[in-house]
Design a protein around this motif. Structure first.
Motif, PDB file in Angstrom:
ATOM      1  N   GLU A  75      55.851 -20.961   5.044  1.00 51.06           N
ATOM      2  CA  GLU A  75      55.941 -22.244   4.337  1.00 51.06           C
ATOM      3  C   GLU A  75      55.429 -23.386   5.208  1.00 51.06           C
ATOM      4  O   GLU A  75      54.644 -24.225   4.756  1.00 51.06           O
ATOM      5  CB  GLU A  75      57.382 -22.539   3.914  1.00 51.06           C
ATOM      6  N   LEU A  76      55.877 -23.422   6.461  1.00 52.79           N
ATOM      7  CA  LEU A  76      55.453 -24.488   7.369  1.00 52.79           C
ATOM      8  C   LEU A  76      53.947 -24.456   7.619  1.00 52.79           C
ATOM      9  O   LEU A  76      53.284 -25.493   7.639  1.00 52.79           O
ATOM     10  CB  LEU A  76      56.216 -24.391   8.693  1.00 52.79           C
ATOM     11  N   CYS A  77      53.398 -23.272   7.795  1.00 56.08           N
ATOM     12  CA  CYS A  77      51.963 -23.134   8.029  1.00 56.08           C
ATOM     13  C   CYS A  77      51.168 -23.589   6.809  1.00 56.08           C
ATOM     14  O   CYS A  77      50.178 -24.313   6.932  1.00 56.08           O
ATOM     15  CB  CYS A  77      51.627 -21.685   8.387  1.00 56.08           C
ATOM     16  N   ILE A  78      51.597 -23.183   5.626  1.00 52.87           N
ATOM     17  CA  ILE A  78      50.897 -23.580   4.394  1.00 52.87           C
ATOM     18  C   ILE A  78      50.995 -25.085   4.203  1.00 52.87           C
ATOM     19  O   ILE A  78      49.998 -25.744   3.854  1.00 52.87           O
ATOM     20  CB  ILE A  78      51.448 -22.813   3.178  1.00 52.87           C
ATOM     21  N   GLN A  79      52.172 -25.662   4.445  1.00 52.43           N
ATOM     22  CA  GLN A  79      52.325 -27.109   4.296  1.00 52.43           C
ATOM     23  C   GLN A  79      51.390 -27.856   5.239  1.00 52.43           C
ATOM     24  O   GLN A  79      50.837 -28.889   4.870  1.00 52.43           O
ATOM     25  CB  GLN A  79      53.776 -27.514   4.557  1.00 52.43           C
ATOM     26  N   LYS A  80      51.184 -27.323   6.425  1.00 55.49           N
ATOM     27  CA  LYS A  80      50.349 -27.997   7.419  1.00 55.49           C
ATOM     28  C   LYS A  80      48.856 -27.764   7.193  1.00 55.49           C
ATOM     29  O   LYS A  80      48.052 -28.681   7.327  1.00 55.49           O
ATOM     30  CB  LYS A  80      50.741 -27.522   8.818  1.00 55.49           C
ATOM     31  N   TYR A  81      48.469 -26.542   6.837  1.00 52.93           N
ATOM     32  CA  TYR A  81      47.049 -26.191   6.798  1.00 52.93           C
ATOM     33  C   TYR A  81      46.474 -26.007   5.393  1.00 52.93           C
ATOM     34  O   TYR A  81      45.286 -25.719   5.257  1.00 52.93           O
ATOM     35  CB  TYR A  81      46.800 -24.944   7.654  1.00 52.93           C
TER      36      TYR A  81
END
Length: 138
Positions: A75-81
């Motif tokens: 989730e954090l990776c998708i939100q960032k990238y």
């Protein structure tokens, strides 16, 4: 009309067919980026350490903790990238866990014609190391 990201345009990764709608082109572009995220091991990108999927073989955690860690990190990776996809939720399909294979459900919203539209993707992390991401028709 959506014409793809600069990388898609330069690399020819998104075939802009006249029959493809702007909406479908955006769905495919996001799916392509999600596929790159889930195909990359976190820590292996030269420019950023947090890009990519987390280690799927962390043996010092319980199954429940491992799944929660994968979901949260993803989730954090998708939100960032992948900022086009917002209010993102990631869930590992616990019913379909196999050796070296995992199915991940990704839910979020895209801005389409000025309106937020809910979208579901599915990422199949296959035993041969390949990743298949597609729009899930839930």
């Amino acid at each position: 009309m959506y014409k793809g990201s600069i990388f898609e345009r330069l690399g020819g990764g998104l075939n802009a067919r006249k029959s493809a709608s702007t909406e479908e082109a955006l769905y495919k572009s996001v799916a392509n980026n999600l596929s790159r995220i889930f195909s990359t091991n976190a820590g292996s990108a030269e420019t950023v350490e947090d890009y990519g999927r987390p280690d799927l073989n962390n043996s010092d955690m319980s199954m429940k903790d491992s799944i929660e860690s994968i979901e949260m990190s993803s989730e954090l990776c998708i939100q960032k990238y992948e900022p086009r996809l917002f209010k993102t939720r990631v869930a590992v399909s616990k019913d379909e866990l196999n050796v070296n294979q995992m199915n991940v459900h990704i839910e979020g919203y895209l801005q389409i014609d000025g309106k937020s539209q809910k979208i579901h993707y599915r990422a199949d992390l296959l035993s041969n190391g390949k990743v298949k991401v597609y729009k899930d028709e839930n």
